[in-house]
Design a protein around this motif. Structure first.
Motif, mmCIF file in Angstrom:
data_model
loop_
_atom_site.group_PDB
_atom_site.id
_atom_site.type_symbol
_atom_site.label_atom_id
_atom_site.label_comp_id
_atom_site.label_asym_id
_atom_site.label_seq_id
_atom_site.Cartn_x
_atom_site.Cartn_y
_atom_site.Cartn_z
ATOM 1 N N TYR A 52 0.838 -1.206 0.000
ATOM 2 C CA TYR A 52 0.000 0.000 0.000
ATOM 3 C C TYR A 52 0.870 1.252 0.000
ATOM 4 O O TYR A 52 0.644 2.179 -0.784
ATOM 5 N N ALA A 53 1.866 1.275 0.878
ATOM 6 C CA ALA A 53 2.750 2.445 0.978
ATOM 7 C C ALA A 53 3.497 2.674 -0.335
ATOM 8 O O ALA A 53 3.682 3.821 -0.758
ATOM 9 N N ASP A 79 -8.507 6.098 4.483
ATOM 10 C CA ASP A 79 -8.550 5.330 3.246
ATOM 11 C C ASP A 79 -9.462 4.116 3.447
ATOM 12 O O ASP A 79 -9.033 3.060 3.890
ATOM 13 N N VAL A 80 -10.726 4.301 3.105
ATOM 14 C CA VAL A 80 -11.735 3.285 3.353
ATOM 15 C C VAL A 80 -11.427 1.987 2.608
ATOM 16 O O VAL A 80 -11.574 0.898 3.160
ATOM 17 N N LYS A 81 -10.977 2.095 1.379
ATOM 18 C CA LYS A 81 -10.679 0.897 0.587
ATOM 19 C C LYS A 81 -9.559 0.086 1.246
ATOM 20 O O LYS A 81 -9.653 -1.136 1.379
ATOM 21 N N LEU A 86 -8.023 -4.664 4.744
ATOM 22 C CA LEU A 86 -7.423 -5.243 5.954
ATOM 23 C C LEU A 86 -8.468 -5.979 6.782
ATOM 24 O O LEU A 86 -8.229 -7.095 7.262
ATOM 25 N N LYS A 87 -9.627 -5.358 6.957
ATOM 26 C CA LYS A 87 -10.699 -6.005 7.717
ATOM 27 C C LYS A 87 -11.106 -7.313 7.062
ATOM 28 O O LYS A 87 -11.393 -8.296 7.748
ATOM 29 N N GLY A 88 -11.139 -7.338 5.746
ATOM 30 C CA GLY A 88 -11.493 -8.554 5.026
ATOM 31 C C GLY A 88 -10.532 -9.691 5.306
ATOM 32 O O GLY A 88 -10.937 -10.856 5.397
ATOM 33 N N MET A 89 -9.232 -9.366 5.446
ATOM 34 C CA MET A 89 -8.236 -10.388 5.771
ATOM 35 C C MET A 89 -8.485 -10.989 7.151
ATOM 36 O O MET A 89 -8.100 -12.134 7.416
ATOM 37 N N ILE A 90 -9.111 -10.227 8.005
ATOM 38 C CA ILE A 90 -9.391 -10.682 9.367
ATOM 39 C C ILE A 90 -10.740 -11.400 9.421
ATOM 40 O O ILE A 90 -10.839 -12.516 9.936
ATOM 41 N N ILE A 91 -11.756 -10.791 8.842
ATOM 42 C CA ILE A 91 -13.098 -11.369 8.862
ATOM 43 C C ILE A 91 -13.109 -12.722 8.148
ATOM 44 O O ILE A 91 -13.845 -13.632 8.533
ATOM 45 N N GLY A 92 -12.280 -12.879 7.150
ATOM 46 C CA GLY A 92 -12.210 -14.140 6.418
ATOM 47 C C GLY A 92 -11.788 -15.325 7.268
ATOM 48 O O GLY A 92 -11.979 -16.472 6.875
#
Length: 130
Positions: A52-53, A79-81, A86-92
């Motif tokens: 990302y950076a 940065d919502v996207k 990142l949340k998706g990597m956790i929720i998955g």
């Protein structure tokens, strides 16, 4: 044959942090679910942040320590996207019952996820190199 939930729980390991009967449901969820997932996903989360950076013109890598910390905060808050990825990597890595619990308290758990990610990235700044 093991169920998907059994495999996920086995892969993540045990709870991290202290919980007791006085702990809120959110605190228990954080220590029993979020922290083990973040620990398991640590290398991927760091690699994702570095990527990302780089896509953001690599400015992060030239900043002072204090400005890097602010950059991390701003990235997760604005940065919502990026934050949703990142949340998706956790929720998955939630089990079905954990996802149901998450669905009932999405806003507060999302705040906990963001705060945990922020602290994790800040505490591992030396690993966030180009």
């Amino acid at each position: 044959m093991k169920t998907k939930d059994e495999v996920i729980l086995e892969l993540r390991g045990t709870a991290l942090g202290i919980t007791n009967e006085d702990s809120s449901a959110e605190e228990r969820f954080q220590n029993q679910t979020l922290r083990p997932i973040l620990k398991l996903q640590n290398e991927l989360l760091l690699a994702f942040f570095i990527n990302y950076a780089k896509t953001q013109k690599g400015v992060f890598f030239t900043l002072s320590l204090t400005k890097k910390q602010l950059y991390i905060e701003n990235s997760l808050q604005k940065d919502v996207k990026f934050s949703n990825s990142l949340k998706g990597m956790i929720i998955g890595l939630f089990t079905i019952s954990e996802f149901k619990e998450y669905s009932e308290n999405t806003s507060n758990i999302n705040k906990r996820i963001s705060n945990l990610l922020m602290e994790r990235f800040k505490s591992q700044l030396q690993l966030l190199e180009n």
